[in-house]
Design a protein around this motif. Structure first.
Motif, short mmCIF file in Angstrom:
data_model
loop_
_atom_site.label_atom_id
_atom_site.label_comp_id
_atom_site.label_asym_id
_atom_site.label_seq_id
_atom_site.Cartn_x
_atom_site.Cartn_y
_atom_site.Cartn_z
N LYS A 116 -33.88 22.76 1.01
CA LYS A 116 -32.81 21.84 0.60
C LYS A 116 -32.58 22.04 -0.90
O LYS A 116 -33.25 21.43 -1.73
CB LYS A 116 -33.22 20.39 0.86
CG LYS A 116 -33.29 19.99 2.30
CD LYS A 116 -31.93 19.95 2.95
CE LYS A 116 -31.04 18.92 2.28
NZ LYS A 116 -29.71 18.86 2.89
N HIS A 157 -30.47 14.34 1.48
CA HIS A 157 -30.45 14.07 2.91
C HIS A 157 -31.06 15.27 3.64
O HIS A 157 -30.51 16.36 3.62
CB HIS A 157 -29.00 13.88 3.36
CG HIS A 157 -28.85 13.49 4.79
ND1 HIS A 157 -29.00 14.41 5.81
CD2 HIS A 157 -28.57 12.32 5.39
CE1 HIS A 157 -28.81 13.79 6.97
NE2 HIS A 157 -28.55 12.53 6.74
N ASP A 158 -32.22 15.08 4.28
CA ASP A 158 -32.89 16.23 4.88
C ASP A 158 -33.15 16.11 6.38
O ASP A 158 -33.89 16.91 6.94
CB ASP A 158 -34.19 16.53 4.15
CG ASP A 158 -35.23 15.44 4.30
OD1 ASP A 158 -34.91 14.33 4.77
OD2 ASP A 158 -36.39 15.70 3.90
N ARG A 159 -32.53 15.17 7.02
CA ARG A 159 -32.78 15.01 8.46
C ARG A 159 -32.42 16.27 9.24
O ARG A 159 -33.18 16.74 10.08
CB ARG A 159 -32.02 13.81 9.00
CG ARG A 159 -32.30 13.56 10.45
CD ARG A 159 -31.63 12.30 10.93
NE ARG A 159 -31.99 12.04 12.31
CZ ARG A 159 -31.58 11.02 12.99
NH1 ARG A 159 -30.81 10.11 12.42
NH2 ARG A 159 -31.93 10.85 14.23
N GLY A 160 -31.26 16.84 8.96
CA GLY A 160 -30.83 18.05 9.66
C GLY A 160 -31.77 19.22 9.42
O GLY A 160 -32.10 19.97 10.35
N LYS A 188 -34.91 19.08 8.75
CA LYS A 188 -36.14 18.83 9.50
C LYS A 188 -35.96 19.10 10.99
O LYS A 188 -36.87 19.61 11.65
CB LYS A 188 -36.63 17.40 9.26
CG LYS A 188 -37.19 17.22 7.86
CD LYS A 188 -37.64 15.79 7.65
CE LYS A 188 -38.25 15.59 6.27
NZ LYS A 188 -38.59 14.19 6.02
N VAL A 189 -34.80 18.77 11.52
CA VAL A 189 -34.52 19.04 12.94
C VAL A 189 -34.51 20.55 13.19
O VAL A 189 -35.10 21.04 14.16
CB VAL A 189 -33.17 18.40 13.36
CG1 VAL A 189 -32.71 18.91 14.72
CG2 VAL A 189 -33.29 16.88 13.37
N ARG A 206 -38.06 22.01 12.94
CA ARG A 206 -38.83 21.72 14.16
C ARG A 206 -38.38 22.61 15.32
O ARG A 206 -39.21 23.12 16.07
CB ARG A 206 -38.70 20.25 14.54
CG ARG A 206 -39.40 19.95 15.86
CD ARG A 206 -39.53 18.50 16.11
NE ARG A 206 -40.79 18.12 15.47
CZ ARG A 206 -41.27 16.90 15.41
NH1 ARG A 206 -40.61 15.91 15.95
NH2 ARG A 206 -42.41 16.65 14.85
N TYR A 226 -41.26 24.50 5.23
CA TYR A 226 -40.23 23.57 4.77
C TYR A 226 -40.56 23.20 3.33
O TYR A 226 -41.65 22.69 3.05
CB TYR A 226 -40.16 22.33 5.66
CG TYR A 226 -39.19 21.31 5.14
CD1 TYR A 226 -37.84 21.62 5.02
CD2 TYR A 226 -39.60 20.05 4.74
CE1 TYR A 226 -36.93 20.71 4.52
CE2 TYR A 226 -38.71 19.13 4.25
CZ TYR A 226 -37.37 19.47 4.14
OH TYR A 226 -36.48 18.56 3.64
N SER A 274 -29.97 24.28 3.78
CA SER A 274 -29.21 23.14 4.27
C SER A 274 -28.58 22.45 3.09
O SER A 274 -29.28 21.98 2.19
CB SER A 274 -30.15 22.18 5.00
OG SER A 274 -29.46 20.99 5.34
#
Length: 136
Positions: free
Chosen positions: A13, A19-22, A24-25, A28, A39, A64
């Motif tokens: 990032k 914002h790091d949700r994407g 992390k998805v 994974r 990561y 991202s």
């Protein structure tokens, strides 16, 4: 000289985007597909990202970006990879990237851009087929 072992991907990032949700998805999903994922966390500089990719012997860097700084940040990562003679590390990315910016990014050397709505399966499949393709 063939490379063995799982594909190694640094997921990063860059910049001030918090914002790091994407990311992390995606990390994974790549991990669940058998890849080694490093990561880096939030607020990474292009220098930190390239250093990590080289130190970790990564096959690819997945960026991202949601902040709108994609042209600057992708460009800097690519420049640093060239300077460090690490152009064999493929760069792909995703986030909020306008359609008009995708072609210029690819012309600079970004291998692929995934926009909102891209499935994790399509990203995993692309990495498997393009990062370290199996010799014919």
């Amino acid at each position: 000289m063939g490379v063995t072992g799982p594909i190694r991907v640094v997921v990063a990032k860059p910049g001030l985007d918090g914002h790091d949700r994407g990311a992390k998805v995606i990390a994974r999903a790549l991990r669940d597909a058998g890849m080694e994922v490093i990561y880096t966390g939030l607020h990474q500089t292009p220098e930190q990202i390239v250093d990590t990719a080289i130190q970790e012997d990564a096959d690819a860097i997945g960026l991202s970006i949601l902040s709108g700084a994609h042209m600057t940040l992708f460009t800097k990562v690519l420049e640093l990879l060239r300077e460090r003679e690490a152009e064999d590390i493929k760069v792909f990315g995703g986030g909020i990237i306008p359609e008009d910016d995708i072609a210029p990014l690819k012309e600079q050397g970004v291998a692929e851009i995934f926009t909102p709505g891209a499935t994790t399966a399509s990203i995993v499949e692309w990495v498997q087929k393009n990062v370290r393709p199996v010799a014919a």
